[in-house]
Design an enzyme around this catalytic site. Sequence first.
Site, mmCIF file in Angstrom:
data_model
loop_
_atom_site.group_PDB
_atom_site.id
_atom_site.type_symbol
_atom_site.label_atom_id
_atom_site.label_comp_id
_atom_site.label_asym_id
_atom_site.label_seq_id
_atom_site.Cartn_x
_atom_site.Cartn_y
_atom_site.Cartn_z
ATOM 1 C CG ASN A 1 -1.856 1.138 1.300
ATOM 2 O OD1 ASN A 1 -1.782 2.056 0.472
ATOM 3 N ND2 ASN A 1 -2.761 1.126 2.264
ATOM 4 N NE ARG B 1 -6.047 1.823 -0.487
ATOM 5 C CZ ARG B 1 -6.080 2.950 0.180
ATOM 6 N NH1 ARG B 1 -5.018 3.373 0.813
ATOM 7 N NH2 ARG B 1 -7.188 3.651 0.236
ATOM 8 C CG HIS C 1 -12.956 3.721 2.707
ATOM 9 N ND1 HIS C 1 -13.674 4.684 3.384
ATOM 10 C CD2 HIS C 1 -11.655 3.963 2.984
ATOM 11 C CE1 HIS C 1 -12.843 5.479 4.027
ATOM 12 N NE2 HIS C 1 -11.605 5.076 3.799
ATOM 13 N NE ARG D 1 -10.387 13.152 2.706
ATOM 14 C CZ ARG D 1 -10.125 11.843 2.760
ATOM 15 N NH1 ARG D 1 -11.053 10.999 3.165
ATOM 16 N NH2 ARG D 1 -8.960 11.389 2.390
ATOM 17 C CD GLU E 1 -8.849 -1.004 3.601
ATOM 18 O OE1 GLU E 1 -8.503 -0.646 4.741
ATOM 19 O OE2 GLU E 1 -9.003 -0.214 2.665
#
Length: 348
Positions: A7, A61, A150, A211, A335
Site C-alpha cells: 500500500n 492497493r 474504501h 474532511r 483490506e
Amino acid sequence: MLILVLNCGSSSVKYQLYDMPGEICLAKGIVEKIGVKTPNHNAAVKRIISSIKKINAVGHRVVHGGERFKESTIIDKGVIKAIKQYSRLAPLHNSPNLAGIYACKRLFPRLAQAAVFDTAFHQTMPAYAYLYGLPYAIYKKYGIRRYGFHGTSHRYVAGEAGKILRRPLKSLKIITCHLGNGCSITAVDKGESVDTSMGFTPLEGLVMGTRCGDIDPAAVLYLMKKKKLSISRTDELLNKFSGLLGLSGKSRDMRDILSSAHRGNQRANLALEVFIYRIRKYIGAYIAAMNGCDALVFTAGIGENSPYVRREVCRHLSSLIKKFKMRILVIPTNEELMIARDTYRLVR
Ligand code: ADP
C-alpha cells in the site's frame, strides 16, 4: 504461494506478506518518511523486499480505477496506462501507487503483480446513484460522477457479515460503516454496492477526521470569493482543516474528541454530535435505498473501537432496527487480506 501486499502512499509504504491460501500473515511493517529518510518509493520497496526471502506475487492497493476497473486485475502495460490516466482524478493517491508498481517491475521484471482498486466494488452502483445533477455532457467529457472509495474494506466486511449470519450474500441487505480517519458508508444489496457516501473524491459524505463531507457547493464558492481563497487553499481547508478537527478546534482524533466531550468541552461535543447525526442520516437513506436492511456493520478505527459512537448511532434508530430485525455487527476490516486473496486468485 507467498504474496506481498503493498500500500504505497505519498509518504509511506505499508506492507504485509501473506502465505496463501492458508491466509497466514508472515510479516508486516511500514517504511515511513519517504522523501525525507528514504529517498523514494523505489528505495522503500527495495528495503522491504530485501527483508523478505521469497515472493511469488505482489498485490497493490490502487485507489482509483475509474470506470474501467470493475474488479481486481493482473497488471500489464495497458493497466499501467489506465492507472496513469486515472491519476488525473486522484493525483495524491494513484501516483504513489504507480511508483510502487514501477519499483516492483524494476526489481523483479517477471514477477506477477495485481492491482486491487478502492473504487472497483462500487462500480455496480446504478447510474441514478452515481450521477450528480450536473449537465450530462460534463459527466461524459470529464468523468465527473460518484466513484466511491474504501471499496476493498466494504467488500471484505460485507463478506464476513454473510459468514457470521450464515446466509448467502445474495439474500442480504447490509449497510457497512467504515469509520476511520476517512469515513464512508455503503449500501450492499445482494453482495453488490448500490450506493456509497464518498463521491468523485473521498471528500463527499460523512464528516471525517479532517474532511467536511457533504456541503453545499455554493458555500464553497461564496467563501472563495469572500476570502479570496485560491483553489489549493480551498482544497486544503475542506480536506485538511475541516471535519472533527475543524468543528472541535482541537483534534482530528476521535479518542481526543471523546475525552474532551466527556470532560464537558462544548465544541468537542458538538463535533461528536455532527459526526454521529450524519452517519445516522445516511443509514436511514440506505435503508430507503434498499427498502430494508438485515445487518449494520461497523468497522475501522472508530467503528471497531468506540462503543460510544456505535451506541449513539443506533440509539435513535431503535425503531428501524426493531422493524427490520437488523443485526448490529462489529467486524475488524482487513483490506490487506482481501488484496492477498484477489492476487492469489488472479495469479493462480
Ligand atoms: P485510517 O483511516 O487512517 O486507517 P483508522 O482506521 O486507524 O484510520 O482509524 C483512526 C481513527 O480511529 C481515529 O479517529 C482514532 O481516534 C480512532 N480510534 C482508534 N481507537 C479508538 C478508540 N479506542 N476509541 C475511539 N476511537 C478510536
